[in-house]
Design an enzyme around this catalytic site. Sequence first.
Site, PDB file in Angstrom:
ATOM      1  N   CYS A   1       0.834  -1.211   0.000  1.00 41.67           N
ATOM      2  CA  CYS A   1       0.000   0.000   0.000  1.00 41.67           C
ATOM      3  C   CYS A   1       0.870   1.264   0.000  1.00 41.67           C
ATOM      4  O   CYS A   1       1.861   1.340   0.721  1.00 41.67           O
ATOM      5  CB  CYS A   1      -0.917  -0.012   1.223  1.00 41.67           C
TER       6      CYS A   1
ATOM      7  N   CYS B   1       0.449   4.673   7.038  1.00 46.37           N
ATOM      8  CA  CYS B   1      -0.178   4.516   8.363  1.00 46.37           C
ATOM      9  C   CYS B   1       0.783   3.761   9.293  1.00 46.37           C
ATOM     10  O   CYS B   1       1.204   2.632   8.980  1.00 46.37           O
ATOM     11  CB  CYS B   1      -1.494   3.768   8.231  1.00 46.37           C
TER      12      CYS B   1
ATOM     13  N   CYS C   1       0.470  -0.041  10.325  1.00 50.80           N
ATOM     14  CA  CYS C   1       0.022  -1.044   9.347  1.00 50.80           C
ATOM     15  C   CYS C   1       1.169  -1.821   8.716  1.00 50.80           C
ATOM     16  O   CYS C   1       2.116  -1.247   8.155  1.00 50.80           O
ATOM     17  CB  CYS C   1      -0.803  -0.370   8.263  1.00 50.80           C
TER      18      CYS C   1
ATOM     19  N   CYS D   1     -16.581  -9.133   5.499  1.00 51.64           N
ATOM     20  CA  CYS D   1     -15.915  -7.864   5.231  1.00 51.64           C
ATOM     21  C   CYS D   1     -14.658  -8.165   4.412  1.00 51.64           C
ATOM     22  O   CYS D   1     -13.834  -8.985   4.824  1.00 51.64           O
ATOM     23  CB  CYS D   1     -15.552  -7.195   6.553  1.00 51.64           C
TER      24      CYS D   1
ATOM     25  N   CYS E   1     -19.573  -6.243   3.429  1.00 49.90           N
ATOM     26  CA  CYS E   1     -18.889  -5.020   3.820  1.00 49.90           C
ATOM     27  C   CYS E   1     -17.587  -4.973   3.024  1.00 49.90           C
ATOM     28  O   CYS E   1     -16.970  -6.016   2.784  1.00 49.90           O
ATOM     29  CB  CYS E   1     -18.589  -5.053   5.324  1.00 49.90           C
TER      30      CYS E   1
ATOM     31  N   CYS F   1     -19.456   1.749   8.660  1.00 52.13           N
ATOM     32  CA  CYS F   1     -18.699   1.072   9.721  1.00 52.13           C
ATOM     33  C   CYS F   1     -17.448   1.917   9.925  1.00 52.13           C
ATOM     34  O   CYS F   1     -16.614   2.041   9.021  1.00 52.13           O
ATOM     35  CB  CYS F   1     -18.336  -0.344   9.260  1.00 52.13           C
TER      36      CYS F   1
HETATM   37  N1  SAM Z   1      -6.595   0.476   3.166  1.00 50.79           N
HETATM   38  C1  SAM Z   1      -7.901   0.710   3.655  1.00 50.79           C
HETATM   39  C2  SAM Z   1      -7.944   1.744   4.752  1.00 50.79           C
HETATM   40  O1  SAM Z   1      -6.921   2.020   5.352  1.00 50.79           O
HETATM   41  O2  SAM Z   1      -9.030   2.295   4.982  1.00 50.79           O
HETATM   42  C3  SAM Z   1      -8.593  -0.549   4.163  1.00 50.79           C
HETATM   43  C4  SAM Z   1      -7.778  -1.613   4.883  1.00 50.79           C
HETATM   44  S1  SAM Z   1      -7.056  -1.072   6.449  1.00 50.79           S
HETATM   45  C5  SAM Z   1      -5.881  -2.333   6.787  1.00 50.79           C
HETATM   46  C6  SAM Z   1      -8.403  -1.333   7.588  1.00 50.79           C
HETATM   47  C7  SAM Z   1      -8.209  -0.976   9.028  1.00 50.79           C
HETATM   48  O3  SAM Z   1      -7.442  -1.977   9.681  1.00 50.79           O
HETATM   49  C8  SAM Z   1      -7.462   0.282   9.382  1.00 50.79           C
HETATM   50  O4  SAM Z   1      -8.238   1.430   9.242  1.00 50.79           O
HETATM   51  C9  SAM Z   1      -7.110   0.040  10.833  1.00 50.79           C
HETATM   52  O5  SAM Z   1      -8.133   0.520  11.680  1.00 50.79           O
HETATM   53  C10 SAM Z   1      -7.020  -1.477  10.921  1.00 50.79           C
HETATM   54  N2  SAM Z   1      -5.644  -1.932  11.208  1.00 50.79           N
HETATM   55  C11 SAM Z   1      -4.636  -2.054  10.329  1.00 50.79           C
HETATM   56  N3  SAM Z   1      -3.506  -2.496  10.915  1.00 50.79           N
HETATM   57  C12 SAM Z   1      -3.798  -2.652  12.226  1.00 50.79           C
HETATM   58  C13 SAM Z   1      -3.035  -3.063  13.353  1.00 50.79           C
HETATM   59  N4  SAM Z   1      -1.748  -3.407  13.256  1.00 50.79           N
HETATM   60  N5  SAM Z   1      -3.648  -3.125  14.551  1.00 50.79           N
HETATM   61  C14 SAM Z   1      -4.958  -2.790  14.653  1.00 50.79           C
HETATM   62  N6  SAM Z   1      -5.723  -2.376  13.625  1.00 50.79           N
HETATM   63  C15 SAM Z   1      -5.162  -2.301  12.429  1.00 50.79           C
HETATM   64  C1  DTB Z   2     -11.316  -2.881  11.358  1.00 49.53           C
HETATM   65  O1  DTB Z   2     -11.638  -1.891  12.053  1.00 49.53           O
HETATM   66  N1  DTB Z   2     -10.485  -3.810  11.764  1.00 49.53           N
HETATM   67  C2  DTB Z   2     -10.260  -4.801  10.716  1.00 49.53           C
HETATM   68  C3  DTB Z   2     -11.226  -4.344   9.613  1.00 49.53           C
HETATM   69  N2  DTB Z   2     -11.750  -3.099  10.127  1.00 49.53           N
HETATM   70  C4  DTB Z   2     -10.773  -4.239   8.219  1.00 49.53           C
HETATM   71  C5  DTB Z   2      -8.818  -4.926  10.355  1.00 49.53           C
HETATM   72  C6  DTB Z   2      -7.934  -5.301  11.519  1.00 49.53           C
HETATM   73  C7  DTB Z   2      -6.568  -5.503  10.998  1.00 49.53           C
HETATM   74  C8  DTB Z   2      -5.638  -6.014  12.036  1.00 49.53           C
HETATM   75  C9  DTB Z   2      -4.246  -6.115  11.546  1.00 49.53           C
HETATM   76  C10 DTB Z   2      -4.039  -7.107  10.452  1.00 49.53           C
HETATM   77  O2  DTB Z   2      -4.584  -8.242  10.478  1.00 49.53           O
HETATM   78  O3  DTB Z   2      -3.242  -6.798   9.561  1.00 49.53           O
HETATM   79 FE1  SF4 Z   3      -2.746   1.236   3.410  1.00 49.45          FE
HETATM   80 FE2  SF4 Z   3      -2.637   0.003   5.756  1.00 49.45          FE
HETATM   81 FE3  SF4 Z   3      -3.067   2.636   5.661  1.00 49.45          FE
HETATM   82 FE4  SF4 Z   3      -5.001   0.949   4.801  1.00 49.45          FE
HETATM   83  S1  SF4 Z   3      -4.238   1.129   6.887  1.00 49.45           S
HETATM   84  S2  SF4 Z   3      -4.283   2.821   3.807  1.00 49.45           S
HETATM   85  S3  SF4 Z   3      -3.724  -0.709   3.974  1.00 49.45           S
HETATM   86  S4  SF4 Z   3      -1.192   1.540   5.003  1.00 49.45           S
END
Ligand code: SAM
Ligand code: DTB
Ligand code: SF4
Length: 327
Positions: A57, A61, A64, A102, A133, A193
Site C-alpha cells: 500500500c 499509516c 500497518c 468484510c 462489507c 462502519c
Molecule cells: N486500506 C484501507 C484503509 O486504510 O481504509 C482498508 C484496509 S485497512 C488495513 C483497515 C483498518 O485496519 C485500518 O483502518 C485500521 O483501523 C485497521 N488496522 C490495520 N492495521 C492494524 C493493526 N496493526 N492493529 C490494529 N488495527 C489495524
Molecule cells: C477494522 O476496524 N479492523 C479490521 C477491519 N476493520 C478491516 C482490520 C484489523 C486488521 C488487524 C491487523 C491485520 O490483520 O493486519
Molecule cells: Fe494502506 Fe494500511 Fe493505511 Fe489501509 S491502513 S491505507 S492498507 S497503510
Amino acid sequence: MNDLADMPAPLGADAIEALFALPFNDLLYRAHTVHRHHFDPNEVETCALLSIKTGGCPEDCGYCSQSARHDGPASRGTPLMEEDEVRAFARRAKAQGARRLCMGTAWRGPKDRHLERIIRFIDIARAEGLETCMTLGFLDAEQAQRLKQAGLDYYNHNINTSPEHHENIVTTHTFEDRLRTLENVREAGLKVCCGGILGMGETRRDRARMIAALAALPEPPQSVPINMLVPMPGTPLENAPPLDPFELVRTIAAARIALPTARVRLSAGRHAMSDELQALCFFAGANSIFLGEKLLTTDNATPGHDATLFETLGLRATVSEEVVNRK
Ligand code: SAM
Ligand code: DTB
Ligand code: SF4
C-alpha cells in the site's frame, strides 16, 4: 423522538472524558444499562474478514504491516484475489456462523477498473447468504454509488484516532480526507462502519475525542470497530507500549454510551485478550466480533475458542433478519 429537533445533542469530548473518569463500576453500570435498552445483551454479531489484496500500500499509516513504506511483513503486495477463492472463503465463513463478510484491500482507494471484480465479490458473498462489507480506502461519490447499486450493505472506513493525533500516525492523508469518504459512503445510502485503534500512543483525551468525532458525524455509524493495536514488526508503532486493559473496557463503555444504537465491535487484538477481559468488554457494550482464524494479516482468536467462550458466557450469534428475508 421522531423530530430531529428533539434528538439529544451528541456527547462532546469533555462529556466523554468525564465518563472515562467515572469509577469503573459506575461507568460499567451506565454503559450496560444503555446497552440493554437498545440491544439484547446476550447476542453478538459475527463478521468474517478476508484480505482480498494484501500489502504494497502506498500510504504510510504507522500501525500497518501492509504499507510499502515500512519494512513490515506485508510491505510487498499480492494481486487482487480470484473469484473462486472468495467463494470458497465465503462458504466456509457462513458454515462457521458468520453473518457478514468484510473484504479489505491494501489500497489508498480502488481504481475504477477494479470495481467490476469487487462487484462480483459482492454478488458471491450475497449468494452465500452473507451480508457484505468492503474496506477499500478512499471512495469518490460515484464509486460509493456503484457499490451501493451492486448491493453492498456496509462500507468500513475508520477515523482510527482523534483528529489531533492523526498527523502523528499518518502523513500521506489527512483526517478530513477520511471524513470526505465517509460522507460519500453515507450519501450513497451505504451503512457506515467506522471506528479506530487504541494503543497508538494517544492520550485518554484523544480516545474521548475520537469517540466524540464518531458521535458528531451527521449520522452515527451503524457499526463501530474498536481495534487494539496489533504491534507489527517493521512498523513505526512496533514498540508502542500496550494499553492498560481496563482502559480498553472504559473506551468500549464510553463508545456504548455516546453511540447507543451502534454495534460496537471488539475487533483486532482479541487473540491476545483473556476471556475475562473480553467478557468485561461484552458487559460494557461490545456486541460484535470478527470470527475466523485470521484478520487481514494477523491472527485472530480461533473459532473453537470463540465457540467455547460464547458457550461459557451464554452468548448467541446474531441471526440476520435481512439475510433471512433475502432468501
Ligand atoms: N486500506 C484501507 C484503509 O486504510 O481504509 C482498508 C484496509 S485497512 C488495513 C483497515 C483498518 O485496519 C485500518 O483502518 C485500521 O483501523 C485497521 N488496522 C490495520 N492495521 C492494524 C493493526 N496493526 N492493529 C490494529 N488495527 C489495524
Ligand atoms: C477494522 O476496524 N479492523 C479490521 C477491519 N476493520 C478491516 C482490520 C484489523 C486488521 C488487524 C491487523 C491485520 O490483520 O493486519
Ligand atoms: Fe494502506 Fe494500511 Fe493505511 Fe489501509 S491502513 S491505507 S492498507 S497503510
